[in-house]
Design an enzyme around this catalytic site. Sequence first.
Site, PDB file in Angstrom:
ATOM      1  N   GLU A  29       0.845  -1.198   0.000  1.00 22.82           N
ATOM      2  CA  GLU A  29       0.000   0.000   0.000  1.00 22.82           C
ATOM      3  C   GLU A  29       0.877   1.242   0.000  1.00 22.82           C
ATOM      4  OE1 GLU A  29      -4.220  -1.049   2.181  1.00 22.82           O
ATOM      5  OE2 GLU A  29      -2.723   0.081   3.293  1.00 22.82           O
ATOM      6  N   CYS A  30       0.593   2.165  -0.903  1.00 24.40           N
ATOM      7  CA  CYS A  30       1.253   3.469  -0.963  1.00 24.40           C
ATOM      8  C   CYS A  30       2.772   3.306  -0.991  1.00 24.40           C
ATOM      9  CB  CYS A  30       0.780   4.361   0.189  1.00 24.40           C
ATOM     10  SG  CYS A  30       1.026   6.126  -0.121  1.00 24.40           S
ATOM     11  N   GLY A  31       3.467   3.592   0.120  1.00 20.88           N
ATOM     12  CA  GLY A  31       4.914   3.422   0.129  1.00 20.88           C
ATOM     13  C   GLY A  31       5.320   2.009  -0.223  1.00 20.88           C
TER      14      GLY A  31
ATOM     15  N   THR B 267      -1.033  -0.837  -4.659  1.00 24.11           N
ATOM     16  CA  THR B 267      -1.811   0.349  -5.000  1.00 24.11           C
ATOM     17  C   THR B 267      -1.444   1.475  -4.047  1.00 24.11           C
ATOM     18  OG1 THR B 267      -4.068   1.255  -5.049  1.00 24.11           O
ATOM     19  CG2 THR B 267      -3.660  -0.534  -3.533  1.00 24.11           C
TER      20      THR B 267
END
Length: 444
Positions: free
Chosen positions: A333-335, A434
């Site tokens: 997720e993200c990072g 994502t």
Amino acid sequence: MTDSRLTPKALIIGAPRSGSGKTSVTIGLLRAFARRGIRVRGVKSGPDYIDPGFHQAATGLEGLNLDSWAMEPDLVAHLLDHAAQDTDLLLIESAMGLFDGIDGGEGRTGSAADLARLLDIPVLLVLDVSGQSQTAAAVAVGFRHYDAKVRTKGIVINRAGSERHIRLSRTAIEAAGMPVVGAVLRSDALALPERHLGLVQASEHGGIQDYIDRLADVMETSVDLDAVLSLAQPIALRRGNPAAAIPPPGQRIAIASDAAFTFLYPHLGAHWRAQGAELVPFSPLNDEGPALDCDICWLPGGYPELHAGQLSAANRFRNRIRHFAQMKPVHGECGGFMVLGTGLVDADGVRHVMTALLSHSTSFAKRKMNLGYRQVRLLGDGPLGSAGEVLRGHEFHYASVIDPGRDEPFAEIADGTGQPLGLSGGRRGHVSGTFFHAIARTTL
């Protein structure tokens, strides 16, 4: 059904806007009440994943997010009931301004005011009076009358410039019929350190306990703690239903956990453990990889761009996670999504090799803020659910995708009002990722 157990008191700490000093006041009050032997827990309204870490540092009790947009009311009730089991007092810190949210329907705006209405919790308003004095009374009166179902019961004057400034503000506010329970003088020493995504995390703050003690000292001398406690009101708990909670993606979950990977919502980890899952931490920054006897590897968000060189040099981590991904799911997720790509360009324009488990590349040199509630429809089966399922969550990052890669998309994504934003993330083999931070499923 209403629960017959003794229930804690609760109070929402709100403000007219972001930057009013809510977080500093909340952290100081949490520690001040904890010093009195009160079992006090901090709660954050909305999707902020940094403040709960400060709340936990102040109290020793795990923080919690309650989000009226992303979480169905039954899930809010379930999480609140669970949080209340070992708690005497809940201090709920508002995100942004008290009434700020989105057009998500009645009671589903994401604002702290939704929680005030839903749970009948009174509000303590933090008023930053810098640049004004008597005018603060007009703001206080506006909050009292704006929504009859949101009860503003007391005021903390914040960032006053002098005792005279406090006197002018207090006199006007009290003359308007609003009790002032505290007044805090302006001081740079009370400011929390910040960076591009907001506050520096509690885990990164070397002197965090000394800092929190200073905030508590100020609250004890500047705020009438007994008056604040009298404003809090017992809340009627009900069992709720965790059906909309995101189920554990495996029995044993290898989870990256260090300064580069920190953004796992507390309610996710708590729910996974309550369902019998085991979270097995490892540190990519220490060149560790996921334990091969785990069922899934989870790379949460964080600040990998600040540690890109160290991650790039972590050959054992990269080899271990690549081996893991040949057999079992890996999700970022993200990072974490950034680290799953082929490369990450840092703020100085230097490209660092990442795991290449997905084919995209990201850059922090080309900054673009992406912020807001998101809802996604999954395009394939994976760690977050089955194809077609809809989840709600949040996106907040400055990184840009400079090469979209060639992977299958992870999800269709829309903003909080349902406006389509296109495709999100990537899927390849056992790997998915994502920028979207998942908060809860939808069942309604």
